[in-house]
Design an enzyme around this catalytic site. Structure first.
Site, short mmCIF file in Angstrom:
data_model
loop_
_atom_site.label_atom_id
_atom_site.label_comp_id
_atom_site.label_asym_id
_atom_site.label_seq_id
_atom_site.Cartn_x
_atom_site.Cartn_y
_atom_site.Cartn_z
N ASP A 102 0.72 -1.33 0.08
CA ASP A 102 0.04 0.00 -0.17
C ASP A 102 0.98 1.23 0.02
OD1 ASP A 102 0.57 -0.99 2.73
OD2 ASP A 102 -0.50 0.52 3.42
N GLU A 167 -0.24 -1.20 5.78
CA GLU A 167 0.83 -0.94 6.70
C GLU A 167 0.78 0.66 7.20
OE1 GLU A 167 4.57 0.66 8.21
OE2 GLU A 167 3.80 1.21 6.36
#
Lengths: 424, 424
Positions: A102, A167
């Site tokens: 991400d 994350e």
């Protein structure tokens, strides 16, 4: 070491292919909820290289019941983890290579020289959101394994390659992988450490402090009490606490670091009219948490300090500040100073680079805190690219650092998991 | 004094009528641009009492070219001044009774006990937005004149009754009346002084101060420079300046006032992420300007002080703060200590109330600053109601204070303009 010569040759011979792969990965804008495109690239790649691929969407309900859960989203629709397992021949130690896929939003497009998802290469740098944080690192880890394969080496131990989501907003991707049962004898996270080795990772958590004053007309401001002035006193008290918390930290890893575990006030807002005495101010900040310290202990210490503000200024007896913990948090993580995996990584660095690595404590959190605290996996953070690129416009990564990192990771994996046999 | 007996009788006998009139005025929500309803009530009333009535919409273009112009609106559509002139018999001194008819917004309705435009009367108080600020004062002035008329008295001097718009957002209503040529030998503004006499009125102006830092990740905050910390230094410097500006103010009118001309910081905002070092903070405030001081001198003093910040903290040499003057401003105003109009007002107070009036400098600005600075009209502020009601929910005015004020104004006008003859 003949194996490493073959591995280095593989890396040297295939640079352009891997640059092209990184470019494709960066061209997929994998912001929260939009990771499917890049995860398909990763999953296909792992499949084609003989990994057993496990791909699943995160189960929000299940994860949200976990005490370590923390997310800024209300669902995980479209957010899938990809894990590839390359089974070893047996009797070896396993390694987990964990990287998040991400990326944070690109911000204002006008501030970018190139389209933030162009993956444009110029002067040995590849530009784009996520190039440094951390698709470049993921590629280095993937290349390390593929180079071992390319050199015809089979490993005794298992390699687990995790391409996780979430994350940037709380670590639910890694939490989901832990909950799914993935474990290993050691983990490496190729976050952008500028190729320094981080055996300790700082944890952190976000807070709001609400400060109260007393309203009055600005022309008779002495009839009120300014929450903005009181906020400055609270800020100083927080910096005093920071000083006290940092003084005892004497690990050599903190050498040269003036404030190993800072408390940062990042945002302030209060008052609503130029000619009124402001009766309310909110400050938002981030409290660093030292490896080995629990988040709850740190919270209690912070709250206790602010509860005592009245000792210095009696106004706070009348109007106590309120502390709120919100948003993101990261657990601190660490590996023992003398852990053999750390030793292996250091030696591989020395062998590939020809000099001693820089060993530091990370100034920020990673998913390593979850791996250490929940899964008991000794974790080191080491990767290409510079932190100060992350989250900013014109993020780029020096391609050379990816290839150098890949060779170091390859040697580390080879030493740790051990070669089973070399195909003739 | 037989005249005053008749005047007092008139006031006593007509209380209910005037309460009903004030109620009708409060029931018209005369926020900026919506003053037409209440101005019609005022204009009709003045006409019916023999005033020559002048009613006109403010000319935005014309006014905006004036150096004293200041407005938060982009047009004055629907905003009309009403001026009524009651010509005297001649050879007398004229008086200007100036009051604004615009009100500030009512804010959140839930915070009001009654509808903010109900004009509800309870326990001798009339509730509603504008009751105190300042329809109650306007009514007191109108009643004073009508009571003189009711007592059958004609005056030598002219009475000019001004019901102006736009006081709350820059004073363009009074500016327009000055530009239209209205002048008088003295002016009284019945703003809510709680029946204290304000021969000096504080001016004020609004500022923004932009403070700059240097961004960095919160985990390495020592690599940045916090604009929030720097803002606290700027705030202290501003309070130092306030101290220095107030020390020389030794007028007896400031007695008991700890800070006659305050500088208030009313609002702060800066930074945008808990874990980033904030690189920008803006503070908004109000600088009080002493009677006799020019706005430009005060601005220069403020800017000069902030330009010297680098002497205490060298960061400001690298990143100077920026000062912006914005929004509203009010000119300071005053009348000579020994001006005969002030003496007349004091004596009338003493005569009606039976004790010495409280004489103070106002902690806020009024349209009196414009009357003094631009039209050379000696102006005193004196009216019913308490400042701390203004701009808040549940604004109300004690009706008794209106009638008391009316009798004091009536005696003042009678003394100042002089009775020409009494009808038999």
């Amino acid at each position: 070491m003949a194996d490493m010569k073959s591995i280095q040759s593989f890396i040297e011979d295939n640079r352009e292919d891997y640059i092209a792969l990184l470019k494709r990965m960066v061209q997929e804008p994998s912001k929260a909820g939009e990771e499917a495109g890049v995860q398909s690239i990763v999953a296909d790649r792992l499949s084609s290289k003989g990994f057993e691929v496990d791909r699943w969407e995160l189960d929000y309900k299940l994860l949200s019941e976990h005490e370590a859960f923390c997310a800024s989203r209300a669902d995980f629709d479209g957010s899938e983890n990809v894990v590839g397992v390359l089974k070893g021949e047996g009797n070896g130690k396993s390694i987990l290579l964990n990287g998040h896929i991400d990326v944070v939003p690109e911000g204002e497009r006008e501030q970018w020289r190139f389209d933030p998802y162009s993956g444009k290469v110029e002067d040995g740098k590849l530009y784009g959101r996520g190039a440094t944080d951390m698709k470049g690192g993921n590629l280095a880890a993937l290349l390390a394994i593929e180079a071992i394969q390319g050199a015809g080496i089979k490993l005794k131990g298992d390699v687990i390659f995790q391409s996780v989501v979430e994350e940037e907003s709380g670590g639910s991707g890694t939490l989901a992988a832990i909950e799914r049962g993935y474990r290993a004898d050691a983990a490496l996270i190729p976050e952008p450490t500028n190729m320094r080795i981080f055996p300790k990772q700082q944890g952190s958590m976000w807070f709001k402090v609400h400060i109260y004053g007393k309203s009055a007309h600005g022309g008779t401001r002495y009839e009120g009490m300014s929450a903005i002035q009181k906020a400055a006193i609270v800020h100083e008290a927080i910096l005093d606490l920071e000083r006290e918390r940092n003084e005892p930290l004497d690990s050599p890893l903190y050498q040269g670091n003036p404030i190993p575990v800072p408390i940062n006030i990042g945002k302030i807002a209060g008052g609503n009219w130029p000619s009124s005495v402001p009766d309310q101010v909110t400050m938002e900040g981030r409290m660093g948490v030292a490896p080995g310290e629990s988040l709850n202990d740190a919270k209690r210490e912070f709250e206790a300090r602010l509860a005592k503000l009245y000792e210095a200024d009696e106004w706070f007896a009348e109007a106590p500040v309120e502390v709120e913990w919100f948003g993101a948090r990261w657990l601190p993580g660490e590996i023992d100073d003398d852990h053999p995996f750390l030793k292996t990584l250091k030696e591989s660095y020395q062998s590939q680079v020809g000099e001693q690595p820089v060993i530091k404590a990370s100034p920020w959190g990673t998913d390593g805190g979850l791996l250490t605290a929940l899964a008991g996996i000794p974790t080191v953070v080491f990767g290409p690219g510079e932190t100060n690129m992350a989250h900013f416009p014109n993020e780029y990564i020096e391609l050379e650092s990816i290839f150098e990192t890949a060779s170091i990771i390859a040697e580390t994996v080879l030493e740790w998991c051990e070669a089973a046999s070399v195909e003739e």
